[in-house]
Design an enzyme around this catalytic site. Sequence first.
Site, PDB file in Angstrom:
ATOM      1  N   CYS A  86     -27.559  22.730  14.223  1.00  0.00           N
ATOM      2  CA  CYS A  86     -28.334  24.255  14.281  1.00  0.00           C
ATOM      3  C   CYS A  86     -29.562  24.779  13.317  1.00  0.00           C
ATOM      4  O   CYS A  86     -30.110  23.829  12.289  1.00  0.00           O
ATOM      5  CB  CYS A  86     -27.129  24.875  14.780  1.00  0.00           C
ATOM      6  SG  CYS A  86     -28.682  26.209  16.622  1.00  0.00           S
ATOM      7  N   HIS A 202     -25.088  21.116  19.350  1.00  0.00           N
ATOM      8  CA  HIS A 202     -23.556  21.585  18.599  1.00  0.00           C
ATOM      9  C   HIS A 202     -22.316  20.849  19.245  1.00  0.00           C
ATOM     10  O   HIS A 202     -21.938  21.345  20.560  1.00  0.00           O
ATOM     11  CB  HIS A 202     -22.935  23.122  19.278  1.00  0.00           C
ATOM     12  CG  HIS A 202     -23.878  24.614  18.531  1.00  0.00           C
ATOM     13  ND1 HIS A 202     -23.597  24.796  17.099  1.00  0.00           N
ATOM     14  CD2 HIS A 202     -25.311  24.600  18.920  1.00  0.00           C
ATOM     15  CE1 HIS A 202     -25.101  25.781  16.601  1.00  0.00           C
ATOM     16  NE2 HIS A 202     -25.741  26.521  17.895  1.00  0.00           N
ATOM     17  N   GLU A 204     -19.617  20.413  18.356  1.00  0.00           N
ATOM     18  CA  GLU A 204     -18.172  20.727  17.423  1.00  0.00           C
ATOM     19  C   GLU A 204     -18.547  21.743  19.286  1.00  0.00           C
ATOM     20  O   GLU A 204     -16.987  22.516  19.241  1.00  0.00           O
ATOM     21  CB  GLU A 204     -18.273  21.921  15.998  1.00  0.00           C
ATOM     22  CG  GLU A 204     -18.676  23.441  16.548  1.00  0.00           C
ATOM     23  CD  GLU A 204     -20.484  24.273  15.980  1.00  0.00           C
ATOM     24  OE1 GLU A 204     -20.951  22.484  16.668  1.00  0.00           O
ATOM     25  OE2 GLU A 204     -21.489  24.433  16.390  1.00  0.00           O
TER      26      GLU A 204
END
Lengths: 231, 779
Positions: A86, A202, A204
């Site tokens: 990002c 994302h 994660e």
Amino acid sequence: MKFGVIVFPGSNCDRDVRWVTEGILQQPTRMVWHQESDLSDLDTIVVPGGFSYGDYLRCGAIAQFSPAMQSTVEAANAGKLVLGICNGFQILTEIGLLPGALTRNQNLHFVCDHVGVQVEGGSSPWIQGYKPGSVLTLPIAHGEGRYQADENTLKALEDNGQVLFRYVPNGDERDWKNPNGSLNNIAGICNQRGNVVGMMPHPERATEAATGGTDGLAMFEGVLKALVPAG
Amino acid sequence: MTTAPFSPEEIAAEGIKPEEYEDIVSRLGRHPNRAELGMFGVMWSEHCCYKNSRPLLSQFPTEGPRVLVGPGENAGVVDLGDGLHLAFKVESHNHPSAVEPFQGAATGVGGILRDIFTMGARPIAILNSLRFGSLDDANTRRLFEGVVAGISHYGNCVGVPTVGGEVYFDPAYNGNPLVNAMAIGLMETDEIVKAGASGIGNPVLYVGSTTGRDGMGGASFASAELSEESLDDRPAVQVGDPFLEKSLIEACLEAFKTGAVVAAQDMGAAGLTCSTAEMAASGGVGIDLDLDKIPEREPGMVPYEYLLSESQERMLFVAAEGREQELIDIFHRWGLQAVVAGKVIEEPIVRIWFEGKIAAEVPANALSDNTPLYKREVLAEPPAYAQEAWKWSVDQLPSCDASGIDGKSWTDVLQTLLTTPSIASKNWVYRQYDHQVQNNTAVMPGGADAAVVRLRPQLGASEEVGYGKAIAATVDCNSRYVYLDPFGGAKAVVAEAARNLSCVGAEPIAVTDNLNFGSPEKPIGYWQLAEACRGLSEGCRVFDTPVTGGNVSLYNETLDASGTPTAIYPTPVVGMVGAVEDLSTVVGQAWQGAGNSIYLLGVPISQIATNAETVTLGASEYLAQVHDTIAGKPPQVDFDLEKAVQAVCREGIRAGVIRSAHDSAEGGLVVALAECAIAANQGAAITLDAAEGSRLDTVLFAEGGARIIVTVAADQATAWEATLTDKLPNRWQLLGTVSEDDDFTVAIAGETVIQTTVGTMAEGWNEAIAQKVAGDVAL
């Protein structure tokens, strides 16, 4: 494998990355303050999401001048693994580790959602946890994620197999779409060598069933496998 | 006494009434100077001292075994067990948002976050409760887009997920939108950091951003009616910098952990004036502050401006003597201002220095403790508008049958309701908010009746993997109910909040409330406020959810061109938090599989006629949207039934039997069923017996009745029905079955009254708000 997570003033996904690398994958992880320049103890560097330095001037524009990023460039050139997520992706393009730029989303709104992301093939260690062609459900959250590059750059990216992740532009029942107007539906790319990756989704945030899916975990697991010799 | 050095106009301009000015003079024993007058003006505003609402707020239940900090501090704190302490509070930023929607909303988020981390808690979630006028109005669209963009801008950057909320549209809010933001934080320090200054001689630190001329007198501005002129009063609106706030969060939490911070107070409304006065008064000491030390944003500022500035992202600390440099170093590392600007003194006064002279000297408690109080008379009889509305009865509606009403089929009516902006999906809103940052959001917005956020300490990592506790949170207020019946409506607000938490399986714990009302100086306004407070109090007692703090926003009225004030609907927003012991048991509102049985908990169809006050079309969305009528009495809450239904729902979820749950609220039973179907992208076949003595529209769209729709796997249905018969005798019914396909049908007494598809419903429901916003072609 030792992970480092760069922390700028304004980073806000730094702890989320650490939660995955240290908490879930049990790998040593060091939070690297943006003014540090010695990254020699790290095998893998993650430039996390957020709003580094408030994203003033332009997303990622100021972060590129930090000592930690200068050292990240050196580490990348030496072949260490670098992942920009990002805002991290924006920083990697600003600093020139990756080509192209991320501009305002086509509809001019910030967008937070889950999108379909197809994994392309290639030898980058970052996608070894996935079968080429598989479609992941990954979270996105950005206002400036529209990947743009000139025609020659785009062609080179495609020809070299540097596009690693693509938004599914029209899924069937899930109603997927390209969320930001990125050229060639690009969601994530790597450098020619494959060790440096930038992506808007994302991974994660998709590592536990309890918080919205696990499709991102294989990205980190894959990198562990790729780097740590079996046996 | 000499004559006042100010004209009546100058005094009035500070929001001070003539009799209040007299009071100030007698307290000081002299006339105030300009700076002091300004300080009294902001501190004696409703926003800061609750002079109208305090007598009413005192009836709220505020204590309970879980309450660690109740009203009076920056935020309430409750104990979740296992050493987890939760801080939470709601606050309004209505007036600023009406004038400058983007910054008004953004700084509303910033302000409530500071209330949370000032206590030593890391903010883990934001919710917001928004009210706008009709989206058909271009100005409303501008306000709506601006507010959403402002919340998005601030919340996303600061890295706190916006996990839930509510948005209503009603002409009652034209020109006076409501922007209430609630923040929740998890304590990260061992001790809760409080605001009371202590330790004579301890240094007072100013930290964070610089002080400029923005937001001058915002608290007074927020405590008066909006007018044509106030739209030009943009300097009263603050400008936020979420990047600074993010750094301030990290620096503050780091600073608190050193143990060198004695007390902390954020600078919100009334800036330096409020923070010094409150810290001094609540510590029973005084503060001596030198304005020349304050980092200024621009030169040439005078004491009045320093003291009334509402520049954002600033805090005041009392540090342990000798440890100030340690703290200053932390803030400097985060690129923030930090200076010693004063000290704690014994004499209980706030003394302000400027250019070597005393610029203001005021007893601390005169500003923040011993402030004016207005106890007003409540109307003995409900006002005429309410009595008139209560005369409405369902018999005034045209007759209806299985084919529909007024030439509209029930399928059409359902689609109309689903595309009503207040009911339609809010995806246009929440897609602009980062609802996932921090990796703890367990239910995505729109997925369930309450937001659910996993609880885990964010520092340190490995040992907490798999940690199963969570909190649920909701903000609620059906203000049409409150308008038509403030007492009953406010009880319904509390009941609905508790019901929403129960629908994810959470045990309601505590409440923060935001009272958005019109002028209390008018008999009707005060009646609404008093009656609603009585209702909230009763509701919170019944559900055992003490109020730990909140906010009051009065004077929410707009003056039209002819100067006639129009009050908003009375809107007592309830923010409620609940405890989830095992995150893995949480359910959402989407059906979880074809063939599952769909049950109604609460008043069954057959009992509507005998429970006409509890289940009614009065004050309903159906009445408003389809018949253009705002009338009737809203559904009256049956507390015993509510508690029983909610307990059964929670137990069923915890036992893993209930697979999905959704409460029936605006739009009634069929809208609730449709929402479950849309969420699952899977239809349902609903078959009901004829309801003796009830009209079809009442059966389909009546609201109230403590109702929750749950689904249960077919092979568990027998055991589940036995449980229901035992725990909820006669207060449930089987409604039908989840379909294989996307057909959505409702049949009554063998006759199909609604026949549509999930696709059709979803398209209208998903796109309604985006389409209305797109009407703004003049962008």
